[in-house]
Scaffold this motif. Structure first.
Motif, PDB file in Angstrom:
ATOM      1  N   LEU A   1       3.364  -5.448  12.531  1.00  0.00           N
ATOM      2  CA  LEU A   1       4.279  -6.661  11.837  1.00  0.00           C
ATOM      3  C   LEU A   1       4.433  -6.313  10.456  1.00  0.00           C
ATOM      4  CD1 LEU A   1       5.665  -9.144  12.911  1.00  0.00           C
ATOM      5  CD2 LEU A   1       3.894 -10.464  12.316  1.00  0.00           C
ATOM      6  N   PRO A   2       5.612  -6.040   9.998  1.00  0.00           N
ATOM      7  CA  PRO A   2       5.965  -5.998   8.448  1.00  0.00           C
ATOM      8  C   PRO A   2       5.575  -6.991   7.803  1.00  0.00           C
ATOM      9  CG  PRO A   2       7.659  -4.817   9.646  1.00  0.00           C
ATOM     10  CD  PRO A   2       6.514  -5.566  10.678  1.00  0.00           C
ATOM     11  N   SER A   3       5.907  -8.196   8.274  1.00  0.00           N
ATOM     12  CA  SER A   3       5.896  -9.687   7.550  1.00  0.00           C
ATOM     13  C   SER A   3       4.453  -9.941   7.445  1.00  0.00           C
ATOM     14  CB  SER A   3       6.889 -10.519   8.024  1.00  0.00           C
ATOM     15  OG  SER A   3       6.445 -10.786   9.659  1.00  0.00           O
ATOM     16  N   TYR A   4       3.509  -9.501   8.043  1.00  0.00           N
ATOM     17  CA  TYR A   4       1.861  -9.968   8.282  1.00  0.00           C
ATOM     18  C   TYR A   4       1.439 -10.248   6.639  1.00  0.00           C
ATOM     19  CZ  TYR A   4      -2.864  -9.689   8.903  1.00  0.00           C
ATOM     20  OH  TYR A   4      -4.245 -10.041   8.758  1.00  0.00           O
ATOM     21  N   GLN A   5       1.067 -11.365   6.466  1.00  0.00           N
ATOM     22  CA  GLN A   5       0.591 -11.935   5.165  1.00  0.00           C
ATOM     23  C   GLN A   5      -0.806 -11.252   5.023  1.00  0.00           C
ATOM     24  OE1 GLN A   5       1.799 -13.523   2.216  1.00  0.00           O
ATOM     25  NE2 GLN A   5       3.799 -12.778   3.360  1.00  0.00           N
ATOM     26  N   VAL A   6      -0.842 -10.373   4.049  1.00  0.00           N
ATOM     27  CA  VAL A   6      -2.124  -9.728   3.824  1.00  0.00           C
ATOM     28  C   VAL A   6      -3.066 -10.758   2.698  1.00  0.00           C
ATOM     29  CG1 VAL A   6      -3.473  -7.613   2.493  1.00  0.00           C
ATOM     30  CG2 VAL A   6      -1.259  -7.436   3.691  1.00  0.00           C
ATOM     31  N   LYS A   7      -4.282 -10.751   2.907  1.00  0.00           N
ATOM     32  CA  LYS A   7      -5.039 -11.912   2.351  1.00  0.00           C
ATOM     33  C   LYS A   7      -6.136 -11.189   1.278  1.00  0.00           C
ATOM     34  CE  LYS A   7      -5.336 -14.877   6.128  1.00  0.00           C
ATOM     35  NZ  LYS A   7      -4.382 -14.136   7.203  1.00  0.00           N
ATOM     36  N   PRO A   8      -6.500 -11.679   0.187  1.00  0.00           N
ATOM     37  CA  PRO A   8      -7.295 -10.933  -0.781  1.00  0.00           C
ATOM     38  C   PRO A   8      -8.642 -10.485  -0.075  1.00  0.00           C
ATOM     39  CG  PRO A   8      -6.442 -13.124  -1.794  1.00  0.00           C
ATOM     40  CD  PRO A   8      -6.132 -12.953  -0.368  1.00  0.00           C
ATOM     41  N   GLY A   9      -9.140  -9.315  -0.324  1.00  0.00           N
ATOM     42  CA  GLY A   9     -10.318  -8.851   0.549  1.00  0.00           C
ATOM     43  C   GLY A   9      -9.895  -8.036   1.508  1.00  0.00           C
ATOM     44  N   ASP A  10      -8.676  -8.289   2.195  1.00  0.00           N
ATOM     45  CA  ASP A  10      -8.204  -7.291   3.260  1.00  0.00           C
ATOM     46  C   ASP A  10      -8.080  -5.816   2.861  1.00  0.00           C
ATOM     47  OD1 ASP A  10      -8.120  -9.483   4.875  1.00  0.00           O
ATOM     48  OD2 ASP A  10      -5.822  -9.598   4.994  1.00  0.00           O
ATOM     49  N   GLU A  11      -8.550  -4.862   3.840  1.00  0.00           N
ATOM     50  CA  GLU A  11      -8.451  -3.543   3.420  1.00  0.00           C
ATOM     51  C   GLU A  11      -7.180  -2.894   4.448  1.00  0.00           C
ATOM     52  OE1 GLU A  11     -11.579   0.180   3.133  1.00  0.00           O
ATOM     53  OE2 GLU A  11     -11.014  -0.342   5.413  1.00  0.00           O
ATOM     54  N   ILE A  12      -6.273  -2.412   3.657  1.00  0.00           N
ATOM     55  CA  ILE A  12      -5.208  -1.567   4.294  1.00  0.00           C
ATOM     56  C   ILE A  12      -5.266  -0.211   4.332  1.00  0.00           C
ATOM     57  CG2 ILE A  12      -2.601  -1.369   4.347  1.00  0.00           C
ATOM     58  CD1 ILE A  12      -3.712  -4.421   4.254  1.00  0.00           C
ATOM     59  N   ALA A  13      -5.372   0.456   5.504  1.00  0.00           N
ATOM     60  CA  ALA A  13      -5.642   1.890   5.621  1.00  0.00           C
ATOM     61  C   ALA A  13      -4.484   2.779   6.702  1.00  0.00           C
ATOM     62  CB  ALA A  13      -6.901   2.264   6.210  1.00  0.00           C
ATOM     63  N   ILE A  14      -4.185   3.833   6.372  1.00  0.00           N
ATOM     64  CA  ILE A  14      -3.386   4.572   7.085  1.00  0.00           C
ATOM     65  C   ILE A  14      -4.382   5.152   8.446  1.00  0.00           C
ATOM     66  CG2 ILE A  14      -1.990   6.952   7.283  1.00  0.00           C
ATOM     67  CD1 ILE A  14      -0.872   4.909   5.393  1.00  0.00           C
ATOM     68  N   VAL A  15      -3.764   4.777   9.637  1.00  0.00           N
ATOM     69  CA  VAL A  15      -4.588   5.120  10.768  1.00  0.00           C
ATOM     70  C   VAL A  15      -4.966   6.695  10.767  1.00  0.00           C
ATOM     71  CG1 VAL A  15      -3.538   3.372  12.239  1.00  0.00           C
ATOM     72  CG2 VAL A  15      -2.749   5.547  12.349  1.00  0.00           C
ATOM     73  N   GLU A  16      -6.075   7.094  11.349  1.00  0.00           N
ATOM     74  CA  GLU A  16      -6.465   8.380  11.302  1.00  0.00           C
ATOM     75  C   GLU A  16      -5.344   9.485  11.600  1.00  0.00           C
ATOM     76  OE1 GLU A  16      -9.225  11.234  10.306  1.00  0.00           O
ATOM     77  OE2 GLU A  16      -9.538   9.152  10.285  1.00  0.00           O
ATOM     78  N   LYS A  17      -5.026   9.650  12.791  1.00  0.00           N
ATOM     79  CA  LYS A  17      -3.901  10.378  13.482  1.00  0.00           C
ATOM     80  C   LYS A  17      -2.434  10.557  12.431  1.00  0.00           C
ATOM     81  CE  LYS A  17      -1.403   7.705  16.783  1.00  0.00           C
ATOM     82  NZ  LYS A  17      -1.080   7.690  18.318  1.00  0.00           N
ATOM     83  N   SER A  18      -2.253   9.587  11.676  1.00  0.00           N
ATOM     84  CA  SER A  18      -1.153   9.676  10.867  1.00  0.00           C
ATOM     85  C   SER A  18      -1.442  10.155   9.482  1.00  0.00           C
ATOM     86  CB  SER A  18      -0.438   8.242  10.670  1.00  0.00           C
ATOM     87  OG  SER A  18      -0.058   7.798  11.798  1.00  0.00           O
TER      88      SER A  18
END
Length: 209
Positions: free
Chosen positions: A134-151
């Motif tokens: 969901l592109p509109s997902y609101q990221v919160k402080p402390g959240d870790e964002i990562a590229i999935v392994e296969k991508s």
């Protein structure tokens, strides 16, 4: 979800500004004639003085195009921002900057927000170890964002990260580890961390009418 799929240079020329709709590898003025408005009369004629309403409307349109939002989406964001404590305009910008597609773009995993939105929609992004599409997902402080392994072997992602590192594009409110294809939102950005070429007070004035 509907989205704009036309020429991005046309949007930048309409607003007379770089909307970050193209890769930063080349200066925008080498790709788009920002001083020339789109349309058959764009190259000539006197510039008409805009009314206060028109100036406010153009600022809203510019912000919508920067973040890739449609009218209803933008209005919903404004409504939520107006219900929060503090400055409504700044709240609005923080919410837009906190969108997952924008965070992916800011971290350097994509060269444009449109490309970042595609990565999210194609389930190439995970938040705290879970896939989020969901592109509109609101990221919160402390959240870790990562590229999935296969991508992670996608050339466009690797090239984007390299460009971001070379140009030092990631803002200070994000922490990025390019080797791990991951990053963390350290804190919501302050106004001084947000785009200086946006005048959010004009948008507030527009909605206050």
């Amino acid at each position: 979800m509907a989205r704009y799929i036309g020429p991005t240079c046309k949007l930048a020329r309409r607003e007379g500004a770089d909307l970050s709709l193209k890769s930063p590898a080349r200066a925008v003025d080498s790709k788009c004639k920002l001083e020339q408005k789109p349309g058959q009369h764009g190259a000539g004629g006197k510039k008409a003085r805009l009314s206060d309403y028109a100036v406010q409307l153009r600022e809203k349109q510019k912000v919508k195009r920067i973040y890739g939002l449609l009218e209803r989406q933008f209005s919903n964001y404004y409504g939520k921002a107006s219900q929060l404590k503090g400055n409504t305009g700044e709240n609005l910008l923080r919410m837009l900057e906190g969108r997952l597609d924008n965070i992916v773009y800011r971290m350097g995993f994509a060269v444009t927000r449109a490309q970042a939105r595609q990565l999210v929609s194609h389930k190439a992004i995970e938040v705290n170890g879970k896939k989020v599409n969901l592109p509109s997902y609101q990221v919160k402080p402390g959240d870790e964002i990562a590229i999935v392994e296969k991508s992670r072997n996608q050339l466009r992602i690797q090239e984007s990260l390299t460009l971001s590192q070379e140009m030092d594009l990631a803002p200070g409110w994000l922490e990025v580890d390019a080797k791990k294809f991951a990053g963390t939102l350290k804190a919501l950005p302050e106004r001084s961390d947000l785009p200086s070429d946006i005048n959010e007070s004009l948008i507030v004035e527009l909605y206050s009418k």
